[in-house]
Write an enzyme that holds these catalytic residues in place. Structure first.
Site, PDB file in Angstrom:
ATOM      1  CB  SER A 130      -0.879  -0.221   1.257  1.00 22.00           C
ATOM      2  OG  SER A 130      -0.134  -0.023   2.457  1.00 22.00           O
ATOM      3  CG  ASP A 285      -6.335   1.663   3.979  1.00 21.04           C
ATOM      4  OD1 ASP A 285      -5.649   0.708   3.615  1.00 21.04           O
ATOM      5  OD2 ASP A 285      -5.921   2.760   4.460  1.00 21.04           O
ATOM      6  CG  ASP A 447      19.213 -13.766   1.020  1.00 16.43           C
ATOM      7  OD1 ASP A 447      18.383 -13.414   1.977  1.00 16.43           O
ATOM      8  OD2 ASP A 447      19.115 -14.762   0.037  1.00 16.43           O
TER       9      ASP A 447
END
Length: 529
Positions: A130, A285, A447
């Site tokens: 988002s 939302d 990583d």
């Protein structure tokens, strides 16, 4: 049980009403600034002006009165503090006036639970994307755990900031998506994946520079999407193999993007798993998602007094128990990986591993070739340097750029994750020493997770393909950050495990305190900061 949910973490104020089997009503109002991005105080003013109307309309649609409500849920965080306070005040007022119970809900938890409800997903890995959030989340040992997230800004914020500089009003995502569909030229943008985490500020900086130099906005938009979305899908796939889950769920406003949805669907098909895309009306939302999470929390025994409902702008999902989920049995992915295929071979009579960098159809073909080659070459280079630094790591036997493969020593033993899950911790002192040696040599792994460390009588570090030589303190901090988070993701007594490892690391690296201070700074950058 009828539940009213109020959402108000950022630009949208929303009221949703549900019961156990039906979605009864939803009413929302979005704050849209005339210029620029979201101004928190202005958003809060908007919410305070319309919240009564939003609630009244939702009740009218549901054909009930406020006194028919059995439970009130509201978004407690994370989010913009002024917006959160407006929402919480309204929820408390309803609770006091009606005498009905109130529950504060974690915002990302709402996204997951409405997604599970409307799609039928059972125990998925969720890609939550988002404006302020970019997270990969999975349920492990009673809670949802953040397996990966952005190290700087959310992907939605990155896209909106670029759009704003290009003269596109908020929200810019839908217009960037349209422009990207007309783009054809892939521009070179930073591809920043660090373990299970991502970073988007570099993409924004480079994209704005292209804008200043007159590159077509269609090509810039296309390149932003192809690069940023490939990063997201890569870490999402890696989360599948780490968690052993066999479902994917997408949620959040950016999950509405058709190109991202197509990329996730393609990856899932190749991996042989199920992908679920939350209905478009529930990706953004909304109050329904808050009501659904509140319902599950209440039925699992959660109770809150009004005094316990203070908002928390930095509220993380891994702080919330979720006992209503039963973890599905782990899927055995064999020797498959997010980026490579592992083959056991013999090299002149020695047991060996052949690692083949495989093509990913979800990625732009040019980008895919570039990533595969750069990582293969990087792994070859860093493995040699690790050996020179005295770090236990595989010996490289062969490097074949034409077949995109490396052949190396087979290291017997088990992954650190398996050892920790069975309670073994006697190797943590040596692990701290190995990481210290690596960092003293100016090497960052890139990583460093529990699945890139093999344990037998010693500790071996493998797969430094995302690593860096001449590493800076920030790069080393990302190593520690990634390892800490991967340990936390196992749902164990992570504090004790991390503490043992860091004690050894500190004792063997004179810059350890600088690195750990930077780790703390990275954590402070999360969400709305």
């Amino acid at each position: 049980m009828i539940v009213l949910g109020l959402e108000g973490t950022a630009h949208t104020i929303s009221c949703g009403i549900i019961d156990e089997s039906r979605i009864l009503a939803m009413e929302s109002s979005m704050y849209r600034p005339k210029t620029g991005g979201i101004r928190p105080l202005d958003a809060a003013v908007h919410h305070s002006e319309v919240i009564d109307t939003v609630i009244s309309r939702a009740l009218e649609k549901a054909k009930i009165s406020i006194h028919d409500i059995d439970l009130i849920g509201f978004s407690m965080g994370p989010g913009l503090a002024p917006s959160l306070r407006v929402t919480a005040t309204a929820a408390r007022t309803i609770s006091v006036l009606t005498g009905k119970p109130i529950i504060g809900v974690n915002h990302p938890l709402g996204h997951i639970e409405i997604g599970r409800r409307v799609t039928g997903a059972i125990d998925p890995v969720m890609l939550y994307v988002s404006g302020g959030n970019t997270q990969v989340i999975a349920h492990v040992n009673g809670r949802y755990r953040v397996l990966g997230e952005t190290l700087d800004i959310g992907i939605g914020n990155m896209i909106d900031k670029f759009a704003r500089e290009a003269g596109i009003p908020f929200p810019g995502g839908p217009e960037i998506e349209k422009l990207a569909m007309k783009g054809t030229k892939l521009l070179d943008l930073p591809y920043s994946v660090k373990g299970m985490d991502t970073a988007f500020s570099g993409i924004l900086t480079a994209a704005l520079q292209y804008l200043k130099t007159g590159q077509a906005i269609e090509d810039i938009s296309y390149s932003i999407q192809e690069t940023a979305f490939a990063m997201l899908v890569e870490v999402l796939e890696r989360a599948l193999y780490v968690s052993g889950k066999d479902e994917i769920l997408m949620a959040g406003g950016v999950a509405l993007n058709r190109r991202l949805r197509d990329m996730v669907t393609n990856m899932a098909r190749e991996a042989g798993i199920r992908s679920y895309l939350t209905d478009r009306e529930y990706c953004m939302d909304n109050g329904i998602m808050i009501a659904q999470a509140a319902l599950l929390m209440y039925k699992s025994g959660v109770r809150m007094s009004v005094e316990e409902t203070a908002v928390n702008p930095r509220f993380r999902i891994d702080e919330v128990d979720a006992p209503w989920i039963t973890d599905a049995s782990r899927k055995d992915y064999g020797k498959a990986g997010a980026e490579s295929r592992i083959e056991e071979v013999s090299f002149h009579g020695r047991p060996a591993i052949r690692k083949v960098r495989i093509s990913k159809s979800y990625r732009n073909s040019d980008l895919d070739k570039k990533i595969r080659y750069e990582r293969m070459r990087n792994e070859f280079t860093i493995l040699r340097k690790l050996k020179e630094a005295g770090v236990n790591s595989p010996v490289v036997y062969d490097f074949d750029p034409f077949s995109m493969s490396i052949t190396m020593q087979k290291i017997p033993g088990r992954m650190m994750s398996a050892e920790l899950n069975e309670g073994r911790t006697d190797f943590l002192n040596e692990l701290g020493i190995m990481i210290a040696k690596m960092h003293r040599a100016g090497i960052a792994h890139g990583d460093l997770t529990v699945n890139n460390i093999i344990v037998n009588d010693s500790v071996f570090i493998i797969d430094p393909s995302m690593g860096k030589v001449n590493a800076e303190i920030e790069d080393m901090a990302v190593d520690i950050y990634a390892l800490e988070d991967s340990i936390k993701g196992l749902g164990l007594d992570s504090g004790s495990v991390i503490g043992q490892m860091l004690k050894s690391y500190r004792n063997n690296f004179n810059l350890a305190d600088d690195v750990l201070e930077t780790v703390s700074a990275i954590r402070r950058r999360h969400r709305y900061v």
